[in-house]
Scaffold this motif. Structure first.
Motif, PDB file in Angstrom:
ATOM      1  N   ASN A  48      54.106  -9.418  35.162  1.00 30.53           N
ATOM      2  CA  ASN A  48      53.407 -10.545  35.707  1.00 30.53           C
ATOM      3  C   ASN A  48      52.334 -10.276  36.829  1.00 30.53           C
ATOM      4  O   ASN A  48      51.371 -10.725  37.064  1.00 30.53           O
ATOM      5  CB  ASN A  48      54.756 -11.451  36.584  1.00 30.53           C
ATOM      6  CG  ASN A  48      55.417 -12.032  35.541  1.00 30.53           C
ATOM      7  OD1 ASN A  48      55.639 -12.005  34.442  1.00 30.53           O
ATOM      8  ND2 ASN A  48      56.610 -12.665  35.969  1.00 30.53           N
ATOM      9  N   ALA A  98      49.302  -9.138  34.974  1.00 30.98           N
ATOM     10  CA  ALA A  98      48.670 -10.405  34.423  1.00 30.98           C
ATOM     11  C   ALA A  98      47.999 -11.063  35.534  1.00 30.98           C
ATOM     12  O   ALA A  98      46.714 -11.386  35.220  1.00 30.98           O
ATOM     13  CB  ALA A  98      49.698 -11.409  33.798  1.00 30.98           C
ATOM     14  N   VAL A  99      48.250 -10.986  36.663  1.00 29.50           N
ATOM     15  CA  VAL A  99      47.738 -11.722  37.750  1.00 29.50           C
ATOM     16  C   VAL A  99      46.691 -10.913  38.152  1.00 29.50           C
ATOM     17  O   VAL A  99      45.335 -11.587  38.455  1.00 29.50           O
ATOM     18  CB  VAL A  99      48.660 -11.641  39.051  1.00 29.50           C
ATOM     19  CG1 VAL A  99      47.900 -11.900  40.380  1.00 29.50           C
ATOM     20  CG2 VAL A  99      49.682 -13.161  38.739  1.00 29.50           C
ATOM     21  N   THR A 155      43.674 -11.326  35.903  1.00 31.81           N
ATOM     22  CA  THR A 155      43.013 -12.575  36.145  1.00 31.81           C
ATOM     23  C   THR A 155      42.115 -12.239  37.347  1.00 31.81           C
ATOM     24  O   THR A 155      40.902 -12.916  37.382  1.00 31.81           O
ATOM     25  CB  THR A 155      44.007 -13.922  36.709  1.00 31.81           C
ATOM     26  OG1 THR A 155      44.927 -14.054  35.411  1.00 31.81           O
ATOM     27  CG2 THR A 155      43.070 -15.189  36.928  1.00 31.81           C
ATOM     28  N   TYR A 200      50.161 -11.355  45.444  1.00 28.73           N
ATOM     29  CA  TYR A 200      49.911 -12.645  44.858  1.00 28.73           C
ATOM     30  C   TYR A 200      49.202 -13.690  45.949  1.00 28.73           C
ATOM     31  O   TYR A 200      48.127 -14.007  45.688  1.00 28.73           O
ATOM     32  CB  TYR A 200      51.095 -13.503  44.321  1.00 28.73           C
ATOM     33  CG  TYR A 200      50.817 -14.879  43.918  1.00 28.73           C
ATOM     34  CD1 TYR A 200      50.807 -15.275  42.766  1.00 28.73           C
ATOM     35  CD2 TYR A 200      51.226 -15.777  45.028  1.00 28.73           C
ATOM     36  CE1 TYR A 200      50.685 -16.534  42.436  1.00 28.73           C
ATOM     37  CE2 TYR A 200      51.070 -16.977  44.609  1.00 28.73           C
ATOM     38  CZ  TYR A 200      50.518 -17.526  43.326  1.00 28.73           C
ATOM     39  OH  TYR A 200      50.482 -18.933  43.022  1.00 28.73           O
ATOM     40  N   ILE A 242      45.132 -18.279  40.265  1.00 20.39           N
ATOM     41  CA  ILE A 242      46.649 -18.280  39.778  1.00 20.39           C
ATOM     42  C   ILE A 242      47.385 -19.340  40.545  1.00 20.39           C
ATOM     43  O   ILE A 242      47.238 -19.897  41.274  1.00 20.39           O
ATOM     44  CB  ILE A 242      46.982 -16.827  40.037  1.00 20.39           C
ATOM     45  CG1 ILE A 242      46.805 -16.566  41.567  1.00 20.39           C
ATOM     46  CG2 ILE A 242      46.257 -15.700  39.302  1.00 20.39           C
ATOM     47  CD1 ILE A 242      47.298 -15.331  42.036  1.00 20.39           C
ATOM     48  N   ARG A 289      53.401 -20.327  38.301  1.00 23.63           N
ATOM     49  CA  ARG A 289      53.742 -19.986  37.166  1.00 23.63           C
ATOM     50  C   ARG A 289      53.377 -18.601  36.464  1.00 23.63           C
ATOM     51  O   ARG A 289      54.184 -17.940  35.881  1.00 23.63           O
ATOM     52  CB  ARG A 289      53.006 -20.891  36.228  1.00 23.63           C
ATOM     53  CG  ARG A 289      53.781 -21.019  34.823  1.00 23.63           C
ATOM     54  CD  ARG A 289      53.362 -22.191  33.839  1.00 23.63           C
ATOM     55  NE  ARG A 289      54.070 -23.439  34.357  1.00 23.63           N
ATOM     56  CZ  ARG A 289      53.758 -24.519  33.544  1.00 23.63           C
ATOM     57  NH1 ARG A 289      53.142 -24.763  32.614  1.00 23.63           N
ATOM     58  NH2 ARG A 289      54.423 -25.606  33.974  1.00 23.63           N
ATOM     59  N   ASP A 290      52.159 -18.195  37.310  1.00 25.53           N
ATOM     60  CA  ASP A 290      51.769 -16.687  36.918  1.00 25.53           C
ATOM     61  C   ASP A 290      52.807 -15.740  37.690  1.00 25.53           C
ATOM     62  O   ASP A 290      52.842 -14.581  37.037  1.00 25.53           O
ATOM     63  CB  ASP A 290      50.424 -16.486  37.370  1.00 25.53           C
ATOM     64  CG  ASP A 290      49.454 -17.374  36.596  1.00 25.53           C
ATOM     65  OD1 ASP A 290      49.408 -17.459  35.239  1.00 25.53           O
ATOM     66  OD2 ASP A 290      48.672 -18.365  37.226  1.00 25.53           O
ATOM     67  N   GLY A 320      56.030 -15.984  35.508  1.00 23.80           N
ATOM     68  CA  GLY A 320      55.999 -15.491  34.278  1.00 23.80           C
ATOM     69  C   GLY A 320      56.674 -16.525  33.216  1.00 23.80           C
ATOM     70  O   GLY A 320      57.279 -17.637  33.330  1.00 23.80           O
TER      71      GLY A 320
END
Lengths: 167, 167
Positions: A19, A22-23, A26, A149, A159, A162-163, A166
């Motif tokens: 996760n 993925a963040v 982005t 985050y 973001i 949910r990001d 995950g």
């Protein structure tokens, strides 16, 4: 589903490092679109006396590494903290993920009976493994993950929670 | 030290809710000294489309409550989200702590064999309890705890990671 030291570490670290990747992906896209210099977000902080994003990612991966090494008695590899760009930070997360995937359920079998050795104010201290993982290692990993985050969120990267959570 | 559903929930929630209370107490002192209006920090956010401190504390305590109720089949009490001041938020944390302390090891014995029912996109979905707690409940609790910490830190409250991790 049985509860085990494996269940409370390897799948958790795998999911949340993925996760984090993925963040960061982005964030990379955000930086490219806005032509922000590649090192800017890595140096961002939520307070002037707080450590920047690069540190949060390094610390997340280091704490994952040390948790698994302490539980299994494996020697921890040394990872240089040289990351500057988001691509560097994603490579660091990938290094963490590869390391996590090298631990099997068998490697962690019986780890709940171990004592782990920690430095507390410079002194070697023995702590039961379950106590170390639940009260210290996992909380600190989520502390640095969430701070990474929060730093990106605060800087406008699109973001949401949910990001973080995950799939 | 055995690993159990109790070990990965009750002592963890107790310790980190106590740490949150201590951090909020430091924030109270900070607000008094600087004559900041009592509702300001509660409404603070890290991004305009992110939920404020009051929500982070409410969500932390709610998720702790739901995790323990799902593991034991106990009905979750309803807590009104009416907190405004830091004193209100400390009372909410206290409510969470009192609730956590009402669960014994016996209450959670065998919970690793339960399935818990979650709403996923409006549909009731059955998830193994271990998976729910390790991959979702605990991470989300630490997400909101760390966000509360980050919000206070960003606003200048003199706290450090030691206050997050506690004793």
């Amino acid at each position: 589903m049985p509860i085990s030291m494996y269940a409370i570490t390897v799948p958790v670290f795998t999911r949340y490092l993925n996760n984090l990747d993925a963040v960061l992906a982005t964030a990379e896209k955000f930086v490219e679109e806005r032509k922000i210099k590649p090192e800017v977000l890595g140096q961002s902080r939520l307070a002037p006396d707080m450590l920047p994003l690069t540190f949060q990612v390094q610390s997340t991966t280091d704490r994952v590494k040390f948790a698994l090494c302490r539980l299994t008695g494996r020697e921890a590899p040394s990872w240089q903290d040289t990351e500057v760009t988001l691509a560097d930070l994603r490579a660091r997360v990938k290094k963490g993920l590869d390391f996590v995937s090298s631990f099997s359920e068998a490697d962690l079998a019986g780890a709940e009976n171990r004592m782990v050795t920690l430095k507390v104010r410079g002194e070697d201290t023995q702590v039961p493994a379950v106590e170390h993982i639940t009260l210290n290692a996992v909380p600190q990993i989520f502390f640095h993950l969430t701070t990474a985050y929060a730093l990106l969120r605060h800087n406008g990267v699109p973001i949401g929670k949910r990001d973080f959570v995950g799939a």
